[in-house]
Design an enzyme around this catalytic site. Sequence first.
Site, PDB file in Angstrom:
ATOM      1  CG  HIS A  70      -1.491   1.240   1.179  1.00  0.00           C
ATOM      2  ND1 HIS A  70      -0.944   2.340   2.769  1.00  0.00           N
ATOM      3  CD2 HIS A  70      -2.715   2.304   0.993  1.00  0.00           C
ATOM      4  CE1 HIS A  70      -1.392   3.698   2.240  1.00  0.00           C
ATOM      5  NE2 HIS A  70      -3.029   2.557   1.491  1.00  0.00           N
ATOM      6  CD  GLU A  73      -2.786   2.335  -3.506  1.00  0.00           C
ATOM      7  OE1 GLU A  73      -3.047   3.968  -3.573  1.00  0.00           O
ATOM      8  OE2 GLU A  73      -3.293   1.526  -2.572  1.00  0.00           O
ATOM      9  CG  HIS A  74       0.026   6.299  -0.544  1.00  0.00           C
ATOM     10  ND1 HIS A  74      -0.672   7.801   0.276  1.00  0.00           N
ATOM     11  CD2 HIS A  74      -1.268   5.487   0.072  1.00  0.00           C
ATOM     12  CE1 HIS A  74      -1.824   7.503   0.651  1.00  0.00           C
ATOM     13  NE2 HIS A  74      -2.334   6.053   0.257  1.00  0.00           N
TER      14      HIS A  74
END
Lengths: 449, 440
Positions: A70, A73-74
């Site tokens: 995650h 992803e940022h």
Amino acid sequence: MRLAPLAAAIMAVASPLWAASGDDTVTTFTLPNGMNAVVIEDNRAPVVVHMVWYNVGAADEPPGKSGIAHFLEHLMFKGTDDLEPGELGDIVAAQGGSNNAFTSFDYTGYFQRVASDRLGLMMELEADRMRDLVLDNEDMLTERDVVLEERAQRTDSSPGGQFQEQRAALQYLNHPYRIPIIGWQHEIEQLTLQDALDFYDVFYAPNNATLIVAGDVDPAEVEALALEHYGPIAPSDSLPDRVRPSEPPQIAPRRLTLADDRVSNPYVIRTYLAPERDAGAQETAAALTILAQVLGGSSQTSIMGRTLEQDEGVALYTSAFYSGTSLDDTTFGVVVLPVPGRSLEQAEADMDRMIQSVLDNGIDDAQLERIKTQVRAAEIYGRDSLQGRARGYGVALTSGLTVEDVQAWPDVLDAVTEDDIIAAARQVFDMRQSVTGYLMRPEAEEATQ
Amino acid sequence: MTILLRACVVAALAVLPVRAIAAVEIQEVTSPGGITAWLVEERSIPFVALDIRFEGGANLDAPGKRGATNLMMGLLEEGAADMDARAFAEAAEGLAARFSFEAFNDSVSISAEVLTDNRDASMALLRDALVAPTFDQTALDRVRDQVLAGIEQDARDPEEIASATMARLAFGEHPYGSALEGTLESVTALTREDIQAAHGTVLTRDRVYVGVTGDISAAELGPLLDELLGDLPATGVPNASEADYTLDGGVTVVDYPSPQSVVLFGHEGIARDDDDFFAAYVMNHILGGGGFQSKLMTEVREERGLTYGIGSFLVPRDLAAQHMGQFSSTNDKTAEAVQIVRDIWADVAANGVAEDRLEAAKTYLTGAYPLRFDGNGTIAGILVGMQAQELPIDYIATRNDKVMAVTPDDVRRVAERLLQPEDLHFVVVGQPIGLETGAF
């Protein structure tokens, strides 16, 4: 009416009940470098949804690095060898487009929604960051703070969110679905730039990605554009096999209680380990999907809604939920939120009674027929949402299913019989594979009410 | 690659809006009985989406009866004509018709999706819910308990606490000052007669707007409108009065045990029919409306990592207008984030925005507009919104011109007029370090 806010608080993950099925508007191709593509034609509006799904999610993280999928992803919005941090977003916005990404256990997806004649530009941007991400340590540290704020907002500010996290950790003894997608806070705090780049280098490659394009496009043109933009990217020759630590036999029911002052309406929730949809073998998952509707779909006509909410008036909210689209074993869940004054022990007994009633009494033919009618209609209504159709294929294909499985799904659902449902219920309702959770207020406060 | 991308961007500007917008063709349909609807025919999927809005909404709650409209709307699908709640649900499920009933302060809304195959039967069922609800006592008591549980939940939810606090401080005794769900006391006291009265007041033909999109012709729609709505009362009661905004600048802290504070901030806004509304809309997009590209998002999230998300929005309601924003921040970072919001507010008020940001905003807003029209339900909702705002039927074709016409001077003028940093009030729900209730 139904208590929507409660439903939202309890069901941490929204599960689309019926993925949109395919028809002759859906085509596929594979690039020479191994990148798969699905094209969904819908010419009603001059819009296109462009998505790239990577076959990697939180369940593929190395031990001790929870949250890295995650976090990466940022960081994918932080620039490449050709683009400054944030510039990708500026370019998409300059087209009137929207742009975002999402991470789950089994996938990480990036998408833009834009006028259909801008598809090539979107591919150019997405292809650029597939291999050429450039990260700066200071940007990384700021973004890590953003992720910690996200975790604080989604999980730690919500007793329901914390409860869900604790329950999942009990449901899976060994499989990484036990670890939260966003990561444990103490591990997020230690993630480094190198962790992100290592993860990126291993998993971000065309032969580990699926392209999904939905909207006002011509499949041949999409293929030509994909070949131009994604075609030149070399495949990875070191993709690891997608095998996660698997579950040992689960031999004992697990229970937990979370007490928190912020809880307004105590509830009991139970999840059972359950099989997921498998390629070419979706029948059990289909039966469980219908079972969830039979047991706790409608608050007026499902078994729990009809009995506990309507006839007996002992529950304010009941639900059963099952999302079969998952790479590994998933869960089947049941919730009862009792009326004020009724204990969670009583609510749990109500829940058990309803489960037993399905096993003992079977299913009302008329109810099953109404559910089937809705299954068929969901396919028609589902065609109205471009984003929903694209997402349905993306989730399925990154969860080990094929386009054929997606397209067969409505028929598999339609073929489910009462016997199938009862058999699936007998298989899934095994207390040894269950976690029962009470979310409530601290005892002292309960006692004074 | 960068150079190539920029070239694409520039080339894109001229062509984008025109091509995309032409596709939406709206017909005005007037039924034999005189009910008007706007229709977009879309024959490719065999269903119809309807959006029905009655202006007035929970603002019409009678004195002391807060929550009556909300509870009434929650009961429309809980028994109608000769059906009890279960029979109604079974009928809807058997037709695979999808209905939703919602209450807002300024309006109530009914959305429906019905299959072409059984359109008449589905519409007859919806007609029963709207015109002949039974409001039987059993259903009333059950749904009331659900509403009460929701009210108790809201009382422990930091975002709900923030918005209830802001509403009360800003509007006091006016309906805008309290939650439309009502209070534990007001909802507990509601009777069947109160609900029937709310039904007669809120669902009247003089307040209705209808938008329809999907697999139906104008000729088929006309008679359907009469069947659906023709038996409702022609008129109801007068609208509620304008709301006075009674809140000054400052901070209100509401103690709440959480690692983060939820912050809701704002002051008075601008009416939808104000000549400067478009300029204000574009200005707010740059300030905090435009997702990752906005000033607030850039400064508070991207540069400093103080929040996961921050935005600002214009709230032009029927009886008052607000300009608001929201974010959440860890308790030890909240004070810094509040100060940055105030600084940005002051900066834009004094200096306007950079010209390239204005151009980028106009490009985005004009490019994004046609992308909205991409689903039957969505389009039906837009058709209703246009009618309620008294926009002309050809508005879609002219809307982007209005955005493009906004000049740097317009933005400077409207920023100076609208943004009043000293009037900003921050409602902070949490345990923020270094912030206390009081004036700045």
